[in-house]
Design a protein around this motif. Structure first.
Motif, mmCIF file in Angstrom:
data_model
loop_
_atom_site.group_PDB
_atom_site.id
_atom_site.type_symbol
_atom_site.label_atom_id
_atom_site.label_comp_id
_atom_site.label_asym_id
_atom_site.label_seq_id
_atom_site.Cartn_x
_atom_site.Cartn_y
_atom_site.Cartn_z
ATOM 1 N N ALA A 1 -4.234 -11.428 0.787
ATOM 2 C CA ALA A 1 -4.054 -10.198 1.680
ATOM 3 C C ALA A 1 -3.422 -9.030 0.880
ATOM 4 O O ALA A 1 -4.071 -7.935 1.162
ATOM 5 N N LEU A 2 -2.478 -9.432 0.195
ATOM 6 C CA LEU A 2 -1.681 -8.132 -0.542
ATOM 7 C C LEU A 2 -2.723 -7.778 -1.687
ATOM 8 O O LEU A 2 -2.843 -6.505 -1.670
ATOM 9 N N GLU A 3 -3.416 -8.763 -2.326
ATOM 10 C CA GLU A 3 -4.413 -8.047 -3.241
ATOM 11 C C GLU A 3 -5.581 -7.041 -2.645
ATOM 12 O O GLU A 3 -6.058 -6.074 -3.176
ATOM 13 N N ARG A 4 -6.140 -7.598 -1.552
ATOM 14 C CA ARG A 4 -6.884 -6.803 -0.532
ATOM 15 C C ARG A 4 -6.469 -5.396 -0.194
ATOM 16 O O ARG A 4 -7.118 -4.265 -0.175
ATOM 17 N N ALA A 5 -5.114 -5.495 0.245
ATOM 18 C CA ALA A 5 -4.586 -4.365 0.869
ATOM 19 C C ALA A 5 -4.414 -3.619 -0.472
ATOM 20 O O ALA A 5 -4.569 -2.101 -0.065
ATOM 21 N N ALA A 6 -4.032 -4.038 -1.666
ATOM 22 C CA ALA A 6 -3.801 -3.198 -2.841
ATOM 23 C C ALA A 6 -5.113 -2.290 -3.186
ATOM 24 O O ALA A 6 -5.144 -1.243 -3.652
ATOM 25 N N GLN A 7 -6.175 -3.228 -3.449
ATOM 26 C CA GLN A 7 -7.414 -2.666 -3.668
ATOM 27 C C GLN A 7 -7.867 -1.340 -2.869
ATOM 28 O O GLN A 7 -8.381 -0.500 -2.882
ATOM 29 N N GLU A 8 -7.684 -1.768 -1.217
ATOM 30 C CA GLU A 8 -8.113 -0.879 -0.379
ATOM 31 C C GLU A 8 -6.901 0.463 -0.341
ATOM 32 O O GLU A 8 -7.627 1.629 -0.264
ATOM 33 N N ILE A 9 -5.977 0.401 -0.661
ATOM 34 C CA ILE A 9 -4.795 1.223 -0.723
ATOM 35 C C ILE A 9 -5.338 2.289 -1.989
ATOM 36 O O ILE A 9 -5.291 3.402 -2.087
ATOM 37 N N GLU B 1 -2.745 6.954 7.421
ATOM 38 C CA GLU B 1 -3.003 8.386 7.296
ATOM 39 C C GLU B 1 -1.713 9.140 7.891
ATOM 40 O O GLU B 1 -1.436 10.293 7.315
ATOM 41 N N ASP B 2 -1.350 8.474 9.027
ATOM 42 C CA ASP B 2 0.070 9.295 9.666
ATOM 43 C C ASP B 2 1.263 9.010 8.591
ATOM 44 O O ASP B 2 1.925 10.055 8.397
ATOM 45 N N MET B 3 1.296 7.871 7.807
ATOM 46 C CA MET B 3 2.152 7.798 6.925
ATOM 47 C C MET B 3 2.265 8.819 5.561
ATOM 48 O O MET B 3 3.168 9.356 4.946
ATOM 49 N N ARG B 4 0.944 9.018 5.248
ATOM 50 C CA ARG B 4 0.466 9.959 4.078
ATOM 51 C C ARG B 4 1.015 11.244 4.627
ATOM 52 O O ARG B 4 1.459 11.713 3.851
ATOM 53 N N ASP B 5 0.590 11.705 5.655
ATOM 54 C CA ASP B 5 0.929 12.920 6.282
ATOM 55 C C ASP B 5 2.490 13.121 6.384
ATOM 56 O O ASP B 5 2.850 14.178 5.942
ATOM 57 N N LEU B 6 2.817 12.135 6.698
ATOM 58 C CA LEU B 6 4.388 12.454 7.147
ATOM 59 C C LEU B 6 5.353 12.506 5.580
ATOM 60 O O LEU B 6 6.173 13.259 5.354
ATOM 61 N N LEU B 7 4.783 11.608 4.769
ATOM 62 C CA LEU B 7 5.666 11.722 3.280
ATOM 63 C C LEU B 7 4.943 12.638 2.475
ATOM 64 O O LEU B 7 5.742 13.032 1.294
ATOM 65 N N GLU B 8 3.728 13.225 2.735
ATOM 66 C CA GLU B 8 3.131 14.151 1.703
ATOM 67 C C GLU B 8 3.201 13.510 0.239
ATOM 68 O O GLU B 8 2.682 12.415 -0.169
ATOM 69 N N GLU B 9 3.788 14.190 -0.682
ATOM 70 C CA GLU B 9 3.854 14.030 -2.046
ATOM 71 C C GLU B 9 4.558 13.045 -2.559
ATOM 72 O O GLU B 9 4.450 12.398 -3.547
ATOM 73 N N ASP B 10 5.426 12.423 -1.567
ATOM 74 C CA ASP B 10 6.174 11.236 -1.904
ATOM 75 C C ASP B 10 5.429 9.899 -1.705
ATOM 76 O O ASP B 10 5.986 9.136 -1.962
ATOM 77 N N PHE B 11 4.245 10.015 -1.103
ATOM 78 C CA PHE B 11 3.474 8.843 -0.401
ATOM 79 C C PHE B 11 3.231 8.010 -1.678
ATOM 80 O O PHE B 11 3.265 6.701 -1.632
ATOM 81 N N ALA B 12 2.431 8.562 -2.569
ATOM 82 C CA ALA B 12 2.130 7.697 -3.993
ATOM 83 C C ALA B 12 3.228 7.054 -4.576
ATOM 84 O O ALA B 12 3.097 5.739 -4.786
ATOM 85 N N ASP B 13 4.623 7.566 -4.368
ATOM 86 C CA ASP B 13 5.551 6.800 -5.095
ATOM 87 C C ASP B 13 6.046 5.693 -4.097
ATOM 88 O O ASP B 13 6.543 4.318 -4.291
ATOM 89 N N LEU B 14 6.023 5.937 -2.637
ATOM 90 C CA LEU B 14 6.145 4.773 -1.604
ATOM 91 C C LEU B 14 5.042 3.524 -1.855
ATOM 92 O O LEU B 14 5.513 2.382 -1.882
ATOM 93 N N ILE B 15 3.786 3.927 -2.260
ATOM 94 C CA ILE B 15 2.978 3.063 -2.407
ATOM 95 C C ILE B 15 3.318 2.035 -3.650
ATOM 96 O O ILE B 15 3.138 0.795 -3.573
ATOM 97 N N GLN B 16 3.666 2.764 -4.606
ATOM 98 C CA GLN B 16 4.034 1.874 -5.955
ATOM 99 C C GLN B 16 5.033 1.002 -5.518
ATOM 100 O O GLN B 16 5.048 0.006 -5.886
ATOM 101 N N VAL B 17 6.217 1.585 -4.716
ATOM 102 C CA VAL B 17 7.243 0.568 -4.700
ATOM 103 C C VAL B 17 6.986 -0.580 -3.603
ATOM 104 O O VAL B 17 7.193 -1.602 -3.880
#
Length: 125
Positions: free
Chosen positions: A111-119, A23-39
């Motif tokens: 673990a990456l698959e579990r993280a992706a699902q949770e994200i 959540e700290d990273m989401r707050d920091l990046l705001e609208e860029d967060f979803a792009d960061l997640i995809q990358v």
């Protein structure tokens, strides 16, 4: 091994992702967060493929570098299981034992698959 923590269905969300860090990273990046997640997800899948190749080719240097990069990216998002497993693989590479680590690399992929699902669940909220 019957007592494998990766197969424990009672695991809590916080074990996959550190809520506060995410959540700290989401707050920091705001609208860029979803792009960061995809990358992050795309790059992490590529890194798992690279780790598989490094393991098959007994390439300790490439395995170490890739595990290190995955660990760092995962730490930024608080994906704690990936940090832990990547750190273990890094140590195996340092000890020149990547050739024996196919199971650990598959644990990283899971673990990456579990993280992706949770994200994805968290992004829908």
């Amino acid at each position: 091994m019957e007592n494998n923590p990766n197969n424990n269905m009672t695991q809590q969300t916080e074990e996959i992702i550190n809520h506060e860090q995410f959540e700290d990273m989401r707050d920091l990046l705001e609208e860029d967060f979803a792009d960061l997640i995809q990358v992050y997800l795309i790059d992490s899948k590529k890194r798992v493929a690279t780790l598989r190749t490094a393991q098959q080719e007994n390439d300790h240097a490439n395995g170490y570098e890739t595990a290190h990069a995955l660990k760092g990216a995962s730490a930024n998002l608080g994906t704690t299981q990936l940090v832990k497993l990547s750190s273990q693989l890094q140590e195996c590479c340092r000890e020149r034992r990547i050739g024996e680590q196919a199971a650990l690399i598959e644990d990283i992929a899971a673990a990456l698959e579990r993280a992706a699902q949770e994200i994805n669940l968290r992004l829908e909220q």
